[in-house]
Enzyme design. Structure first.
Site: not given
Ligand code: C5J
Length: 237
Positions: A31, A136, A169
């Site tokens: 991400d 995802k 994540c």
């Molecule tokens: C991730 C989030 N990628 N913090 N998403 O950690 O909402």
């Protein structure tokens, strides 16, 4: 993949050395999207200071370059939803009190929505041809995706994890991976959180109790270990 059949890579890590066969390793870049790392995205809409994540970018780039040089598997993930939001649970959309919700239009287009500028990966770590880009809908990268199939088909047993955010994540994905039998090393300098205390405790929990979920190491130790086992990397720098 380069001829690395007989190499065994031994990385100093906590709680103890992380050892992997280079023919069975994959790098997960979780991400690294504009929506989390840049101003005007989803992360900022939740009230976070997104500059806290930027320190993870340069070390991750070095690890990415190493994997590219070796032709080892690289997987980039992106959290986000279909344009019609049909895969977005109301519970996720309505949680908290953000200034903007998923699917709303922000400075980088629709937040966490596939196809928007904010949903895409930052230029510094942009995928190249041949690398997997995995969309995802959840926090963990195994939920609602074919990640497990891709890893099993590639003979992967060991995962090196980088990405944001550490306690959301990255941690969710590592736990999902661990339960599926993958050995996971999180690189502490290649991950970041909006909350220093969550970063610390997530990594601490991960490696506690003899590595109950996995290992924590650094990009420097990983790259040094790769260099020692496969010296031509150093020569090509
Ligand atoms: C991730 C989030 N990628 N913090 N998403 O950690 O909402």
């Amino acid at each position: 993949m380069k001829e690395t059949k007989n190499a065994e890579i031994r990385v100093p890590a906590e709680p103890y050395e992380f050892t992997f066969d280079p023919t069975r390793v994959a790098l997960l870049c979780i991400d690294f999207q504009r929506d989390f790392v840049e101003a005007g995205g989803f992360g900022e809409s939740l009230g976070n200071d997104v500059s806290t994540l930027r320190g993870a970018i340069a070390p991750t780039r070095k690890v990415l370059d190493c994997f590219r040089e070796q032709d080892w598997m690289v997987i980039h993930t992106r959290e986000g939803h279909r344009e019609d939001l049909s895969d977005l649970f109301p519970s996720k959309r309505d949680r908290g009190n953000p200034t903007l919700r998923i699917g709303d239009i922000g400075p980088m287009g629709r937040l966490l929505t596939r196809g928007s500028k904010g949903h895409d990966i930052i230029p510094e770590l942009y995928p190249i041809e041949g690398e997997v880009v995995l969309d995802k809908p959840g926090k963990g990268a195994f939920y609602g995706t074919d990640l497990e199939t891709i890893l099993r088909a590639g003979g992967i047993t060991h995962l090196i994890l980088t990405g944001v955010t550490t306690e959301v994540c990255v941690q969710s994905t590592a736990r999902e991976a661990n339960d599926r039998g993958f050995d996971c090393l999180i690189l502490s300098d290649c991950t970041g959180s909006y909350f220093p205390e969550f970063y610390e405790s997530a990594l601490h929990m991960f490696k506690a109790q003899g590595g109950i979920v996995g290992w924590v190491g650094t990009s420097t130790d990983l790259l040094t270990a790769v260099d020692a086992a496969i010296p031509e990397i150093g020569e090509s720098k």
